[in-house]
Design an enzyme around this catalytic site. Structure first.
Site, PDB file in Angstrom:
ATOM      1  N   TYR A  53       0.817  -1.210   0.000  1.00  0.00           N
ATOM      2  CA  TYR A  53       0.000   0.000   0.000  1.00  0.00           C
ATOM      3  C   TYR A  53       0.855   1.266   0.000  1.00  0.00           C
ATOM      4  O   TYR A  53       1.782   1.413   0.800  1.00  0.00           O
ATOM      5  CB  TYR A  53      -0.938   0.048   1.215  1.00  0.00           C
ATOM      6  CG  TYR A  53      -1.670   1.370   1.320  1.00  0.00           C
ATOM      7  CD1 TYR A  53      -2.664   1.712   0.411  1.00  0.00           C
ATOM      8  CD2 TYR A  53      -1.318   2.306   2.288  1.00  0.00           C
ATOM      9  CE1 TYR A  53      -3.301   2.934   0.479  1.00  0.00           C
ATOM     10  CE2 TYR A  53      -1.953   3.535   2.366  1.00  0.00           C
ATOM     11  CZ  TYR A  53      -2.946   3.835   1.453  1.00  0.00           C
ATOM     12  OH  TYR A  53      -3.565   5.062   1.501  1.00  0.00           O
ATOM     13  N   HIS A  83      -5.113  16.614  -3.717  1.00  0.00           N
ATOM     14  CA  HIS A  83      -5.449  16.800  -2.304  1.00  0.00           C
ATOM     15  C   HIS A  83      -5.302  18.255  -1.848  1.00  0.00           C
ATOM     16  O   HIS A  83      -5.681  18.590  -0.720  1.00  0.00           O
ATOM     17  CB  HIS A  83      -4.575  15.901  -1.424  1.00  0.00           C
ATOM     18  CG  HIS A  83      -4.980  14.461  -1.463  1.00  0.00           C
ATOM     19  ND1 HIS A  83      -4.906  13.694  -2.601  1.00  0.00           N
ATOM     20  CD2 HIS A  83      -5.483  13.643  -0.494  1.00  0.00           C
ATOM     21  CE1 HIS A  83      -5.321  12.471  -2.336  1.00  0.00           C
ATOM     22  NE2 HIS A  83      -5.679  12.414  -1.068  1.00  0.00           N
ATOM     23  N   ASN A 195       0.555  12.654   4.453  1.00  0.00           N
ATOM     24  CA  ASN A 195       0.029  11.964   5.631  1.00  0.00           C
ATOM     25  C   ASN A 195       0.767  12.490   6.854  1.00  0.00           C
ATOM     26  O   ASN A 195       1.999  12.528   6.870  1.00  0.00           O
ATOM     27  CB  ASN A 195       0.248  10.459   5.523  1.00  0.00           C
ATOM     28  CG  ASN A 195      -0.898   9.727   4.843  1.00  0.00           C
ATOM     29  OD1 ASN A 195      -0.955   8.516   4.870  1.00  0.00           O
ATOM     30  ND2 ASN A 195      -1.817  10.461   4.231  1.00  0.00           N
ATOM     31  N   TYR A 279     -16.314  33.429  44.897  1.00  0.00           N
ATOM     32  CA  TYR A 279     -15.506  32.365  44.306  1.00  0.00           C
ATOM     33  C   TYR A 279     -14.480  32.881  43.305  1.00  0.00           C
ATOM     34  O   TYR A 279     -13.393  32.314  43.177  1.00  0.00           O
ATOM     35  CB  TYR A 279     -16.413  31.355  43.603  1.00  0.00           C
ATOM     36  CG  TYR A 279     -17.192  30.440  44.517  1.00  0.00           C
ATOM     37  CD1 TYR A 279     -17.105  30.533  45.900  1.00  0.00           C
ATOM     38  CD2 TYR A 279     -18.028  29.469  43.976  1.00  0.00           C
ATOM     39  CE1 TYR A 279     -17.835  29.697  46.719  1.00  0.00           C
ATOM     40  CE2 TYR A 279     -18.761  28.622  44.793  1.00  0.00           C
ATOM     41  CZ  TYR A 279     -18.664  28.737  46.167  1.00  0.00           C
ATOM     42  OH  TYR A 279     -19.379  27.902  46.968  1.00  0.00           O
ATOM     43  N   ARG A 282     -11.721  33.831  45.675  1.00  0.00           N
ATOM     44  CA  ARG A 282     -11.307  32.803  46.629  1.00  0.00           C
ATOM     45  C   ARG A 282     -10.850  31.515  45.938  1.00  0.00           C
ATOM     46  O   ARG A 282      -9.973  30.809  46.440  1.00  0.00           O
ATOM     47  CB  ARG A 282     -12.473  32.508  47.572  1.00  0.00           C
ATOM     48  CG  ARG A 282     -12.143  31.547  48.663  1.00  0.00           C
ATOM     49  CD  ARG A 282     -13.229  31.293  49.683  1.00  0.00           C
ATOM     50  NE  ARG A 282     -14.540  31.777  49.389  1.00  0.00           N
ATOM     51  CZ  ARG A 282     -15.664  31.103  49.662  1.00  0.00           C
ATOM     52  NH1 ARG A 282     -15.593  29.894  50.188  1.00  0.00           N
ATOM     53  NH2 ARG A 282     -16.851  31.614  49.420  1.00  0.00           N
ATOM     54  N   PHE A 327      -1.430   8.348  11.486  1.00  0.00           N
ATOM     55  CA  PHE A 327      -1.743   9.709  11.056  1.00  0.00           C
ATOM     56  C   PHE A 327      -3.002  10.264  11.721  1.00  0.00           C
ATOM     57  O   PHE A 327      -3.337  11.423  11.557  1.00  0.00           O
ATOM     58  CB  PHE A 327      -1.955   9.736   9.540  1.00  0.00           C
ATOM     59  CG  PHE A 327      -2.826   8.613   9.033  1.00  0.00           C
ATOM     60  CD1 PHE A 327      -4.118   8.445   9.492  1.00  0.00           C
ATOM     61  CD2 PHE A 327      -2.324   7.704   8.124  1.00  0.00           C
ATOM     62  CE1 PHE A 327      -4.914   7.410   9.049  1.00  0.00           C
ATOM     63  CE2 PHE A 327      -3.116   6.643   7.676  1.00  0.00           C
ATOM     64  CZ  PHE A 327      -4.415   6.497   8.131  1.00  0.00           C
ATOM     65  N   GLU A 411     -12.163   6.091   5.056  1.00  0.00           N
ATOM     66  CA  GLU A 411     -11.814   6.912   6.216  1.00  0.00           C
ATOM     67  C   GLU A 411     -13.127   7.254   6.914  1.00  0.00           C
ATOM     68  O   GLU A 411     -13.652   8.366   6.795  1.00  0.00           O
ATOM     69  CB  GLU A 411     -11.043   8.153   5.763  1.00  0.00           C
ATOM     70  CG  GLU A 411      -9.731   7.773   5.083  1.00  0.00           C
ATOM     71  CD  GLU A 411      -9.068   8.912   4.327  1.00  0.00           C
ATOM     72  OE1 GLU A 411      -9.511  10.065   4.475  1.00  0.00           O
ATOM     73  OE2 GLU A 411      -8.113   8.637   3.578  1.00  0.00           O
TER      74      GLU A 411
END
Length: 497
Positions: A53, A83, A195, A279, A282, A327, A411
């Site tokens: 791959y 991409h 990636n 608060y 404090r 990734f 994905e």
């Protein structure tokens, strides 16, 4: 010191030092050997008939389509081009530079199969300050930051754009000016480049750097507000926090004690009849301390990520490349969302202190002005802090709790960590403005405690404020004062330790 990519360990200070030029960084022989060995492994697998791959196959849903050696170069080029679909405004140049630095370190560890020539070109970009332009939107943090990293590395091919000062110029033009030829990518290289989690990580680094100072500034602002309110310092006593020993709480309480050391103003009301404070005064160690704990968690995980290999597949021998999920952005996405809540809470409690200072309690005039009625005094800036606090609350929705499947279902669970990183930095930008207003209020309140003096540390910071913003006697345009205070915060002009 000289940092050795792929060999030494990055931390927050070192990565920032490399980015600002105060620390030199290089590829040593050990890193060169690891890069070259990994590349030889990829070349052997690329020439094999066995499908591996990302080396001799397509990507994502096309992972079962084997690619011939003749088509490899075009495949890698097409990977970056297809991409690079980011949209929106460009991220700031320093974040793009951090992406380059952290990517070089990851690739130099010898598990990515990239050629030395490509890594050296990335280092040349850093050396020449040729920083690519990267759009801020488009990453889902799945196979890491595919779109941002594609834009980051388009200039290797002569595509994309570089920053030139504040201008954006074509990469091809800048390469020509520097006598650099575009590169042709070989097997696995495109995938190794795009990636990874460097977009998410670089936003985390940027946020950590800013948040470290703002955590300290939160304590200063709280201490100055307590001085203005003549609040109690007993909630910060060491023995109280040793029996609930959260690291952040203990640190904040100790810092508050330092801020009040030898304060004449605090000593002046030691025997007053007030039993306890609200608060927001404090509980500063508990609230600020919890935010510090979140910061420490983000820093711990970000420093792990700085030294990790996050591309895919991981080349472990001349025969095997493991396709996994290194990734995936979830380890950073979740803690970035946690840190966003932590940062927003610092603003939330700061706004409450601003409101307290306006109420006219414990000897302070209402709205911090002795000329109320005709004058609104300091009333309206708290509207601004309220608006900023609510905006930050709206930014606290955790993107990491969402997932939209992509890549035809390959994905099918994504981290959305890039959005988490961007939102944290937005929250921190708003936090700077909230603290600017609280510090302005606190300085005004301290004026009404004179002739009492505060600790040397608080008095020094009071002078920093008064050098830019005068005491409010009668109503005037406050926008310039607020802008001046924001500038002081952004430039880290306050002494916080």
């Amino acid at each position: 010191m000289t940092f050795r990519y792929g060999v030494d360990r990055l931390n927050l200070d070192i990565v920032n030092g490399i980015a600002n030029g105060s620390i030199q960084a290089e590829l040593c022989q050990e890193a060169l050997d690891k890069i070259n060995k990994s590349r030889r492994n990829v070349d052997k697998m690329a020439a094999s008939d066995k499908a591996v791959y990302g080396i001799n196959t397509g990507f994502g849903p096309l992972c079962d389509t084997q690619i011939s050696p003749e088509e490899t170069h075009l495949l890698q080029k097409n990977l970056l081009i297809t991409h690079a679909v980011g949209v929106g405004e460009p991220i700031v140049k320093p974040i793009s530079k951090l992406m380059l630095i952290t990517k070089v370190h990851a690739l130099s560890q010898g598990f990515s199969g990239i050629r030395l020539e490509v890594v050296e070109r990335m280092l040349k970009f850093i050396e020449l300050d040729l920083i690519p332009v990267v759009p801020e939107q488009g990453s889902v943090g799945a196979s890491g930051d595919l779109a941002p990293l594609s834009h980051l590395f388009l200039p290797l091919l002569g595509e994309g754009e570089f920053w030139q000062g504040e201008q954006i110029v074509p990469a091809a033009q800048m390469l020509k000016e520097h006598g650099l030829e575009p590169l042709e990518l070989h097997a696995k290289e495109g995938l190794a480049l795009i990636n990874g989690t460097q977009f998410i990580l670089s936003h985390a680094i940027t946020a950590l750097t800013k948040m470290r100072y703002l955590l300290d500034l939160a304590d200063l602002a709280g201490a100055m507000s307590i001085e203005g309110m003549q609040g109690s310092q007993s909630p910060f006593r060491e023995e109280l926090h040793q029996i609930r020993a959260f690291e952040g709480n203990i640190e904040v309480a100790a810092r508050m004690r330092r801020f009040f050391k030898d304060s004449q103003n605090m000593a002046a009301h030691t025997d007053c009849d007030r039993v306890q404070d609200p608060y927001s005064l404090r509980c500063i160690p508990q609230v600020h301390g919890a935010s510090r704990n979140a910061y420490n968690h983000l820093k711990e995980l970000a420093e792990i990520e700085m030294n990790s290999v996050t591309d895919n597949p991981i080349v472990i021998s001349e025969e095997e490349a493991i396709s996994g999920g290194s990734f995936h952005g979830q380890p950073l996405a979740m803690v970035l969302d946690y840190a966003s809540i932590a940062a927003a809470e610092l603003g939330n409690i700061s706004d409450r202190r601003c409101y307290l200072l306006l109420e006219g309690l414990h000897g302070l005039p209402r709205l911090l002005t002795t000329s109320g009625g005709l004058n609104s005094g300091m009333m309206i800036p708290q509207y601004t802090t309220a608006a900023l606090v609510t905006e930050n609350k709206s930014l606290c929705f955790p993107p990491s709790a969402d997932s939209v499947p992509t890549s035809m279902g390959q994905e099918d669970h994504v981290s959305m960590g890039s959005i988490s990183g961007r939102k944290l930095n937005q929250i921190l930008g708003n936090l700077e403005k909230i603290f600017a207003i609280e510090l302005m209020y606190a300085a005004q309140a301290i004026e009404f405690r004179r002739p009492n003096t505060c600790s040397d540390l608080i008095e020094a910071n009071f002078k920093v404020i008064r050098a830019k913003v005068a005491k409010l006697e009668e109503d005037r345009l406050l926008k310039p004062d607020i802008d001046a205070m924001i500038a002081l915060v952004k430039s880290q002009a306050f002494t916080v330790n």
